[in-house]
Design a protein around this motif. Structure first.
Motif, PDB file in Angstrom:
ATOM      1  N   ALA A 155      48.214  17.215 -10.689  1.00  0.00           N
ATOM      2  CA  ALA A 155      47.597  16.884 -11.978  1.00  0.00           C
ATOM      3  C   ALA A 155      46.493  15.842 -11.813  1.00  0.00           C
ATOM      4  O   ALA A 155      45.413  15.964 -12.402  1.00  0.00           O
ATOM      5  N   SER A 195      43.756  27.229 -16.638  1.00  0.00           N
ATOM      6  CA  SER A 195      43.045  27.659 -15.436  1.00  0.00           C
ATOM      7  C   SER A 195      43.445  29.080 -15.045  1.00  0.00           C
ATOM      8  O   SER A 195      42.598  29.862 -14.594  1.00  0.00           O
ATOM      9  N   ARG A 227      42.414  16.298 -12.441  1.00  0.00           N
ATOM     10  CA  ARG A 227      41.627  15.381 -13.266  1.00  0.00           C
ATOM     11  C   ARG A 227      40.375  14.945 -12.496  1.00  0.00           C
ATOM     12  O   ARG A 227      39.265  14.918 -13.053  1.00  0.00           O
ATOM     13  N   VAL A 270      37.844  22.086 -19.235  1.00  0.00           N
ATOM     14  CA  VAL A 270      38.892  21.722 -18.286  1.00  0.00           C
ATOM     15  C   VAL A 270      39.080  20.208 -18.274  1.00  0.00           C
ATOM     16  O   VAL A 270      40.204  19.690 -18.299  1.00  0.00           O
ATOM     17  N   GLN A 271      37.952  19.505 -18.249  1.00  0.00           N
ATOM     18  CA  GLN A 271      38.028  18.046 -18.171  1.00  0.00           C
ATOM     19  C   GLN A 271      38.765  17.453 -19.369  1.00  0.00           C
ATOM     20  O   GLN A 271      39.631  16.589 -19.225  1.00  0.00           O
ATOM     21  N   LEU A 291      32.318  25.066 -19.700  1.00  0.00           N
ATOM     22  CA  LEU A 291      33.540  25.357 -18.953  1.00  0.00           C
ATOM     23  C   LEU A 291      34.099  24.092 -18.309  1.00  0.00           C
ATOM     24  O   LEU A 291      35.300  23.796 -18.395  1.00  0.00           O
ATOM     25  N   ALA A 292      33.218  23.337 -17.665  1.00  0.00           N
ATOM     26  CA  ALA A 292      33.651  22.087 -17.022  1.00  0.00           C
ATOM     27  C   ALA A 292      34.228  21.126 -18.061  1.00  0.00           C
ATOM     28  O   ALA A 292      35.272  20.500 -17.850  1.00  0.00           O
ATOM     29  N   LEU A 293      33.566  21.038 -19.200  1.00  0.00           N
ATOM     30  CA  LEU A 293      34.009  20.132 -20.263  1.00  0.00           C
ATOM     31  C   LEU A 293      35.388  20.534 -20.788  1.00  0.00           C
ATOM     32  O   LEU A 293      36.239  19.676 -21.054  1.00  0.00           O
ATOM     33  N   ALA A 296      42.410  18.167 -19.113  1.00  0.00           N
ATOM     34  CA  ALA A 296      43.023  17.420 -18.004  1.00  0.00           C
ATOM     35  C   ALA A 296      43.178  15.946 -18.357  1.00  0.00           C
ATOM     36  O   ALA A 296      44.087  15.274 -17.866  1.00  0.00           O
ATOM     37  N   GLU A 297      42.274  15.440 -19.209  1.00  0.00           N
ATOM     38  CA  GLU A 297      42.317  14.024 -19.562  1.00  0.00           C
ATOM     39  C   GLU A 297      43.073  13.763 -20.859  1.00  0.00           C
ATOM     40  O   GLU A 297      43.135  12.620 -21.326  1.00  0.00           O
ATOM     41  N   VAL A 343      46.774  22.429 -18.441  1.00  0.00           N
ATOM     42  CA  VAL A 343      45.655  22.784 -17.565  1.00  0.00           C
ATOM     43  C   VAL A 343      46.024  23.967 -16.677  1.00  0.00           C
ATOM     44  O   VAL A 343      45.190  24.837 -16.401  1.00  0.00           O
ATOM     45  N   SER A 396      37.941  17.995 -12.301  1.00  0.00           N
ATOM     46  CA  SER A 396      37.294  18.399 -13.544  1.00  0.00           C
ATOM     47  C   SER A 396      36.228  17.388 -13.960  1.00  0.00           C
ATOM     48  O   SER A 396      35.168  17.770 -14.474  1.00  0.00           O
ATOM     49  N   ASP A 446      28.184  26.751 -17.817  1.00  0.00           N
ATOM     50  CA  ASP A 446      28.913  25.967 -16.808  1.00  0.00           C
ATOM     51  C   ASP A 446      29.359  24.627 -17.390  1.00  0.00           C
ATOM     52  O   ASP A 446      30.479  24.164 -17.134  1.00  0.00           O
ATOM     53  N   ALA A 447      28.453  24.002 -18.141  1.00  0.00           N
ATOM     54  CA  ALA A 447      28.760  22.685 -18.707  1.00  0.00           C
ATOM     55  C   ALA A 447      29.930  22.783 -19.684  1.00  0.00           C
ATOM     56  O   ALA A 447      30.818  21.920 -19.698  1.00  0.00           O
ATOM     57  N   LEU A 496      33.273  18.211 -11.843  1.00  0.00           N
ATOM     58  CA  LEU A 496      32.545  19.401 -12.305  1.00  0.00           C
ATOM     59  C   LEU A 496      31.545  19.021 -13.387  1.00  0.00           C
ATOM     60  O   LEU A 496      30.391  19.460 -13.369  1.00  0.00           O
ATOM     61  N   SER A 497      31.993  18.197 -14.329  1.00  0.00           N
ATOM     62  CA  SER A 497      31.076  17.780 -15.396  1.00  0.00           C
ATOM     63  C   SER A 497      29.898  16.993 -14.829  1.00  0.00           C
ATOM     64  O   SER A 497      28.746  17.183 -15.241  1.00  0.00           O
ATOM     65  N   VAL A 547      27.422  19.381 -12.997  1.00  0.00           N
ATOM     66  CA  VAL A 547      26.577  20.151 -13.913  1.00  0.00           C
ATOM     67  C   VAL A 547      25.557  19.223 -14.574  1.00  0.00           C
ATOM     68  O   VAL A 547      24.402  19.600 -14.785  1.00  0.00           O
ATOM     69  N   ALA A 549      49.140  18.375 -17.767  1.00  0.00           N
ATOM     70  CA  ALA A 549      49.096  19.110 -16.493  1.00  0.00           C
ATOM     71  C   ALA A 549      49.550  20.557 -16.686  1.00  0.00           C
ATOM     72  O   ALA A 549      48.927  21.487 -16.153  1.00  0.00           O
TER      73      ALA A 549
END
Lengths: 351, 351
Positions: free
Chosen positions: B150, A157, B154, A138-139, A134-136, A142-143, A153, B157, A131-132, B160-161, B164, A150
């Motif tokens: 977008a 996704s 952000r 995307v993050q 996956l979240a990382l 996105a950043e 992402v 995401s 999970d960590a 989410l981090s 977790v 955009a």
């Protein structure tokens, strides 16, 4: 004129090493942002360290195909390879996430000749580490700076959903019968493989191209190339899972047959009908484990029923389609050639 | 002048129902895009159906707090509530994902008086269903129309981090000692709760505000309000886990103490020192399960050592901070009042 296989392998190894060098610091930096505990599991899963957290220089990193595809995707559309790094990081993290969770679902205790994360750390922690990651992934995407994050992402996704869909199909197939109206056909298997393996390879090149500023049309063609590559790659993997040399694959002889895995060669053989297919179905439907002799017999029957040659054709057809897509996009010559060499090399295992 | 508690509860129930009605079709539509198998597990987890896939009208849907916060977040910044729906869908899906995976990690076999998904369908499938929900949440928000998707992704995401990370802390705490230099302090617990519970509540309001077109400053204040709300909510949950009426909570008396859960009241009691804290530490460090009498004694000791009053203060302080933040943002009066009533109502359980 194609270069000899040895030269090609050396050239591809050079490309993979160059891309790894470019991407590695960003992956290290990203993983460093994780909670120390999930970070430790991630470092283990990435082959950077052992279970004690000690650096493992003889470790088991993957080939880094996905990160290379992202870097080459950016270069192929005329950008600097660095433009693709944010995409490369995302796909490497997603790939690691999917290995972690798939090993739990499939009950696979070994990954790259080491205990899988769930074996080494426990199921709950392995779920968390996945999970960590996956979240990382995307993050970070996105950043990412620049105007394309955009769109990138959105690509990632959609790929995530497709990837999970493919895994659901794969797990579902294991519960379906070998023959009769509810049996899995080769076409269903191909869709599954395109989702489970092709989607992320396609996404890797696509992200590189998106972040490199490519037009949507070019991105779509490159994504298609990667998806075909993935289907071809899975077909070769399936051949190696039955006929691969254990000394090379690190897996037992006829391993996929002993485990009664539903793979393309077997499904194609069963779909073909005929006496060998019928005997194969009886063997696979018999209760109890398949021992060495039975698995060897099954391998002969798969081949007799045409499953091996059908899978070779499948791999060849999708490799051709992938390379054709590369030529269809107008890519910068050097990166286009690197991509073509990488595609060919990945399928250039003994099958 | 505040309305009497009964009127307030009825008003809040009306707000929750209105938001649910607005959001529900979009969640149904999104879940309908899942693979049928993960979709079935999602419908079960959302309380829409039983394990046979049959609609379960007496089901166990959650209160829908997060979706309501997203809708009200949009309304509070002057947009139509519909503008927040994409955010509402995302946070409901993420919330369901986190319950699914957390129950695996915590070994919790019951969720809303029914078997948890991993108990009903198996661990591997529950991992998969969680992954599918998470991927869907990101995808839906990334594909939401309008200029704000977008920025919204952000936010999500990053959340989410953080989510977790909070779960990692929670699991890690269970392995730490009750006393001595390595013990968990109340401040660490608060950070964990802010990550695990506050982040998603804050994200819910923030997404509504972002999608409603709010300025970054307003979004930040509303996000902070939601985070404080989460910390307060967790504190109340902790009080109910020890002193809650089993007939209301559906959980056994002194349940969290019997399970030796590290919660705010216990950690605050231990941190206070004194004879009751020392006796409590001895009790908690004793081998074997805590039976009813021991748990009852522990509850008395937590209270004597000041853990109960400290937790009430903690809840009150964070509720006040949350409401203060609401007043700080200049919100449309009706939605601002709805948010304030919802905040108050959520903490307005017997403690």
């Amino acid at each position: 004129m194609q270069a000899p296989a040895g030269d090609r392998a050396a050239a591809v190894a050079g490309v993979l090493a160059r891309c790894r060098e470019l991407v590695r610091p960003a992956v290290v930096e990203a993983v460093g942002q994780l909670h120390p505990w999930t970070g430790e599991m991630a470092a283990y899963a990435l082959g950077w360290s052992d279970t004690a957290g000690t650096p493992d220089p003889g470790g088991s990193e993957g080939k880094g195909v996905r990160q290379a595809l992202a870097v080459l995707g950016a270069e192929a559309v005329g950008a600097d390879g660095g433009a693709g790094v944010a995409g490369a990081v995302a796909v490497e993290l997603v790939h690691t996430f999917s290995l972690l969770h798939d090993d739990i679902m499939d009950g696979d205790g070994l990954r790259r000749q080491r205990p899988a994360v769930w074996k080494a750390y426990g199921t709950g922690p392995a779920v968390l580490a996945g999970d960590a990651l996956l979240a990382l992934a995307v993050q970070r995407l996105a950043e990412a700076p620049g105007p394309w994050s955009a769109v990138a992402v959105r690509h990632l996704s959609g790929t995530l959903s497709t990837l999970v869909w493919g895994q659901a199909e794969d797990v579902r197939f294991e519960r379906l019968p070998w023959s009769g109206p509810g049996a899995v056909g080769p076409e269903q298997y191909r869709s599954m493989a395109e989702g489970k393996t092709g989607a992320l390879l396609g996404c890797a090149i696509a992200l590189g191209a998106v972040l490199g500023g490519a037009q949507a049309g070019t991105v779509a063609v490159l994504e298609r190339a990667g998806r075909h590559l993935g289907v071809a790659f899975q077909a070769v993997d399936d051949l190696l899972g039955i006929w691969g040399d254990p000394a090379v694959t690190g897996k037992p002889v006829h391993g996929d047959l002993r485990r009664r895995k539903k793979t393309y060669p077997v499904l194609a053989a069963l779909a073909g009908g005929g006496p060998a297919a019928r005997e194969l179905a009886v063997l696979l439907e018999s209760p109890g484990p398949l021992d060495g002799a039975a698995a060897a017999r099954a391998a002969v029957l798969v081949e007799e029923a045409g499953g091996r040659s059908a899978t070779r054709k499948e791999a060849r057809r999708h490799l051709d389609a992938a390379r054709h897509a590369l030529r269809e996009a107008s890519l910068t010559p050097a990166a286009g050639a690197d991509l073509d060499a990488l595609f060919t090399y990945l399928l250039d295992r003994s099958w």
